[in-house]
Scaffold this motif. Structure first.
Motif, PDB file in Angstrom:
ATOM      1  N   GLN A 192       0.819  -1.213   0.000  1.00  0.00           N
ATOM      2  CA  GLN A 192       0.000   0.000   0.000  1.00  0.00           C
ATOM      3  C   GLN A 192       0.858   1.271   0.000  1.00  0.00           C
ATOM      4  OE1 GLN A 192      -3.332  -0.371  -0.441  1.00  0.00           O
ATOM      5  NE2 GLN A 192      -2.785  -2.516  -0.536  1.00  0.00           N
ATOM      6  N   ASN A 193       2.086   1.137  -0.496  1.00  0.00           N
ATOM      7  CA  ASN A 193       3.011   2.243  -0.648  1.00  0.00           C
ATOM      8  C   ASN A 193       3.636   2.075  -2.023  1.00  0.00           C
ATOM      9  OD1 ASN A 193       5.761   3.390  -0.696  1.00  0.00           O
ATOM     10  ND2 ASN A 193       5.298   4.020   1.392  1.00  0.00           N
ATOM     11  N   PRO A 194       3.472   3.048  -2.927  1.00  0.00           N
ATOM     12  CA  PRO A 194       3.949   2.869  -4.307  1.00  0.00           C
ATOM     13  C   PRO A 194       5.422   2.498  -4.422  1.00  0.00           C
ATOM     14  CG  PRO A 194       2.574   4.820  -4.160  1.00  0.00           C
ATOM     15  CD  PRO A 194       2.787   4.334  -2.749  1.00  0.00           C
ATOM     16  N   GLU A 195       6.290   3.120  -3.628  1.00  0.00           N
ATOM     17  CA  GLU A 195       7.720   2.816  -3.721  1.00  0.00           C
ATOM     18  C   GLU A 195       8.003   1.396  -3.234  1.00  0.00           C
ATOM     19  OE1 GLU A 195       6.618   5.598  -2.084  1.00  0.00           O
ATOM     20  OE2 GLU A 195       7.087   7.091  -3.612  1.00  0.00           O
ATOM     21  N   ALA A 196       7.376   0.995  -2.147  1.00  0.00           N
ATOM     22  CA  ALA A 196       7.586  -0.352  -1.612  1.00  0.00           C
ATOM     23  C   ALA A 196       7.022  -1.398  -2.570  1.00  0.00           C
ATOM     24  CB  ALA A 196       6.936  -0.475  -0.239  1.00  0.00           C
ATOM     25  N   ASP A 197       5.838  -1.141  -3.125  1.00  0.00           N
ATOM     26  CA  ASP A 197       5.245  -2.080  -4.075  1.00  0.00           C
ATOM     27  C   ASP A 197       6.126  -2.245  -5.311  1.00  0.00           C
ATOM     28  OD1 ASP A 197       2.992  -2.808  -2.614  1.00  0.00           O
ATOM     29  OD2 ASP A 197       1.813  -1.131  -3.383  1.00  0.00           O
TER      30      ASP A 197
END
Length: 46
Positions: free
Chosen positions: A20-25
């Motif tokens: 639910q975090n663009p960078e982590a995904d």
């Protein structure tokens, strides 16, 4: 690419948004090792 890209049986790409975090995904989609380490850490914390 955001998340993990997979191909379904119908041949379409599927994007998973796990963190639910663009960078982590995006990192999880690029690196299977990052996904594995994240799951192991998640199990140790809970």
């Amino acid at each position: 690419m955001i998340g993990s890209m997979t191909t379904s049986d119908s041949g379409k790409d599927i994007t998973l948004r796990i963190a639910q975090n663009p960078e982590a995904d995006e990192l999880l989609g690029r690196s299977p090792l990052a996904a594995l380490v994240g799951m192991l850490l998640d199990q140790r914390i809970h």
